[in-house]
Design a protein around this motif. Structure first.
Motif, PDB file in Angstrom:
ATOM      1  N   ASN A   1      10.327  10.968  15.107  1.00  0.00           N
ATOM      2  CA  ASN A   1       8.981  10.430  15.290  1.00  0.00           C
ATOM      3  C   ASN A   1       8.160  10.594  14.012  1.00  0.00           C
ATOM      4  O   ASN A   1       8.418  11.492  13.222  1.00  0.00           O
ATOM      5  CB  ASN A   1       8.263  11.132  16.452  1.00  0.00           C
ATOM      6  CG  ASN A   1       7.106  10.324  16.994  1.00  0.00           C
ATOM      7  OD1 ASN A   1       6.914   9.175  16.636  1.00  0.00           O
ATOM      8  ND2 ASN A   1       6.327  10.925  17.873  1.00  0.00           N
ATOM      9  N   LEU A   2       7.205   9.702  13.863  1.00  0.00           N
ATOM     10  CA  LEU A   2       6.311   9.715  12.708  1.00  0.00           C
ATOM     11  C   LEU A   2       4.881   9.590  13.195  1.00  0.00           C
ATOM     12  O   LEU A   2       4.574   8.733  14.025  1.00  0.00           O
ATOM     13  CB  LEU A   2       6.634   8.551  11.761  1.00  0.00           C
ATOM     14  CG  LEU A   2       5.701   8.375  10.564  1.00  0.00           C
ATOM     15  CD1 LEU A   2       5.824   9.557   9.606  1.00  0.00           C
ATOM     16  CD2 LEU A   2       6.025   7.073   9.836  1.00  0.00           C
ATOM     17  N   GLU A   3       4.010  10.442  12.665  1.00  0.00           N
ATOM     18  CA  GLU A   3       2.581  10.389  12.975  1.00  0.00           C
ATOM     19  C   GLU A   3       1.812  10.353  11.657  1.00  0.00           C
ATOM     20  O   GLU A   3       1.905  11.274  10.849  1.00  0.00           O
ATOM     21  CB  GLU A   3       2.182  11.629  13.778  1.00  0.00           C
ATOM     22  CG  GLU A   3       0.705  11.732  14.061  1.00  0.00           C
ATOM     23  CD  GLU A   3       0.323  13.073  14.695  1.00  0.00           C
ATOM     24  OE1 GLU A   3      -0.899  13.319  14.782  1.00  0.00           O
ATOM     25  OE2 GLU A   3       1.201  13.855  15.059  1.00  0.00           O
ATOM     26  N   ILE A   4       1.070   9.264  11.435  1.00  0.00           N
ATOM     27  CA  ILE A   4       0.218   9.146  10.245  1.00  0.00           C
ATOM     28  C   ILE A   4      -1.118   9.808  10.574  1.00  0.00           C
ATOM     29  O   ILE A   4      -1.765   9.463  11.566  1.00  0.00           O
ATOM     30  CB  ILE A   4      -0.002   7.665   9.849  1.00  0.00           C
ATOM     31  CG1 ILE A   4       1.322   6.952   9.621  1.00  0.00           C
ATOM     32  CG2 ILE A   4      -0.919   7.567   8.643  1.00  0.00           C
ATOM     33  CD1 ILE A   4       2.123   7.444   8.451  1.00  0.00           C
TER      34      ILE A   4
ATOM     35  N   SER B   1       0.844  -1.195   0.000  1.00  0.00           N
ATOM     36  CA  SER B   1       0.000   0.000   0.000  1.00  0.00           C
ATOM     37  C   SER B   1       0.879   1.244   0.000  1.00  0.00           C
ATOM     38  O   SER B   1       2.079   1.175   0.271  1.00  0.00           O
ATOM     39  CB  SER B   1      -0.907   0.016   1.235  1.00  0.00           C
ATOM     40  OG  SER B   1      -0.122   0.168   2.407  1.00  0.00           O
ATOM     41  N   SER B   2       0.246   2.381  -0.269  1.00  0.00           N
ATOM     42  CA  SER B   2       0.983   3.642  -0.220  1.00  0.00           C
ATOM     43  C   SER B   2       1.479   3.914   1.200  1.00  0.00           C
ATOM     44  O   SER B   2       2.574   4.430   1.392  1.00  0.00           O
ATOM     45  CB  SER B   2       0.123   4.794  -0.728  1.00  0.00           C
ATOM     46  OG  SER B   2      -1.089   4.887  -0.032  1.00  0.00           O
ATOM     47  N   GLU B   3       0.696   3.545   2.218  1.00  0.00           N
ATOM     48  CA  GLU B   3       1.138   3.756   3.596  1.00  0.00           C
ATOM     49  C   GLU B   3       2.361   2.900   3.920  1.00  0.00           C
ATOM     50  O   GLU B   3       3.304   3.383   4.543  1.00  0.00           O
ATOM     51  CB  GLU B   3       0.030   3.458   4.602  1.00  0.00           C
ATOM     52  CG  GLU B   3       0.492   3.706   6.029  1.00  0.00           C
ATOM     53  CD  GLU B   3      -0.562   3.456   7.084  1.00  0.00           C
ATOM     54  OE1 GLU B   3      -0.176   3.361   8.265  1.00  0.00           O
ATOM     55  OE2 GLU B   3      -1.764   3.364   6.747  1.00  0.00           O
ATOM     56  N   GLN B   4       2.373   1.646   3.500  1.00  0.00           N
ATOM     57  CA  GLN B   4       3.556   0.805   3.747  1.00  0.00           C
ATOM     58  C   GLN B   4       4.786   1.388   3.080  1.00  0.00           C
ATOM     59  O   GLN B   4       5.863   1.400   3.673  1.00  0.00           O
ATOM     60  CB  GLN B   4       3.324  -0.621   3.235  1.00  0.00           C
ATOM     61  CG  GLN B   4       2.815  -1.566   4.267  1.00  0.00           C
ATOM     62  CD  GLN B   4       2.878  -3.017   3.776  1.00  0.00           C
ATOM     63  OE1 GLN B   4       2.888  -3.303   2.577  1.00  0.00           O
ATOM     64  NE2 GLN B   4       2.897  -3.921   4.726  1.00  0.00           N
ATOM     65  N   LEU B   5       4.633   1.873   1.853  1.00  0.00           N
ATOM     66  CA  LEU B   5       5.778   2.476   1.166  1.00  0.00           C
ATOM     67  C   LEU B   5       6.227   3.733   1.904  1.00  0.00           C
ATOM     68  O   LEU B   5       7.422   3.937   2.133  1.00  0.00           O
ATOM     69  CB  LEU B   5       5.461   2.810  -0.284  1.00  0.00           C
ATOM     70  CG  LEU B   5       6.607   3.528  -1.023  1.00  0.00           C
ATOM     71  CD1 LEU B   5       7.868   2.665  -1.055  1.00  0.00           C
ATOM     72  CD2 LEU B   5       6.191   3.920  -2.416  1.00  0.00           C
TER      73      LEU B   5
END
Length: 154
Positions: A76-79, A30-34
Motif C-alpha cells: 500500500n501507498l499513502e501520500i 511532477s515529483s508526485e507522478q515520478l
C-alpha cells in the motif's frame, strides 16, 4: 475483461497510469507522478526504470540488479504531502510492505529535481517507525485488504 488497477493507488488502471512511464512512452509531469511510478516500479521489480529515474549525482554504488531484487512485498501507498515548484519538489509518503510475514511502514520525505525536462529522485529523509504511527487492532489494515488490522496482518 479484467481491470488491473495501478500499484500506486491512483485509482486508475495501470495501462493509463504508470505503465506509459515504465515503457518510456511518457515522462512524469511532477515529483508526485515520478514518486508514484517509482513505487509501482518497486512493486513490479523494474530495476532499469528505478535506476534511470535516480539522479546520476545521487546513485553512488547502485545498480539495476540491486534495485530489481524481489526482497519485499509492497502492499500500500499513502501520500501525505507533495510539492513541485519549478525544478524541485518533494513527496512525503508511507509505503507499507510485508517482510518475513511482518507488516512494516517505510515513511520518507523524498527530494526530487527536474533536469532537462525530466524529474529525478535525489534522496530522502527516512522517519523512524515511531513517527509512522501505531496501528490500532480495530483500524483498517494498511495493506489495503479492507479487513481490520487484527484480522489481517497483526
Amino acid at each position: 475483461m479484467e481491470t488491473t488497477y495501478c500499484h500506486c493507488k491512483s485509482g486508475l488502471q495501470y495501462k493509463d497510469c504508470c505503465q506509459p512511464f515504465h515503457l518510456l512512452q511518457k515522462k512524469p509531469n511532477s515529483s508526485e507522478q515520478l514518486m508514484r511510478s517509482r513505487y509501482s516500479a518497486f512493486c513490479l521489480q523494474l530495476g532499469e526504470y528505478l535506476f534511470s529515474t535516480y539522479h546520476p549525482n545521487y546513485r553512488g554504488d547502485l545498480t539495476t540488479e540491486i534495485l530489481s531484487e524481489p526482497s519485499l512485498n509492497w502492499v500500500n501507498l499513502e501520500i501525505i504531502a507533495t510539492e513541485s515548484l519549478n525544478n524541485t519538489g518533494f513527496v512525503e509518503f508511507k509505503a507499507w510492505y510485508i517482510d518475513k510475514e511482518q507488516l512494516n511502514c517505510h515513511h520518507e520525505r523524498s527530494n526530487f529535481v527536474k533536469d532537462h525536462e525530466q524529474w529525478f529522485y535525489c534522496d530522502g529523509t527516512f522517519y523512524p517507525n515511531e513517527k509512522s504511527g501505531k496501528i490500532s487492532r480495530n483500524d483498517s489494515c494498511p495493506c489495503g485488504s479492507g479487513k481490520k488490522y487484527k484480522k489481517c496482518c497483526a
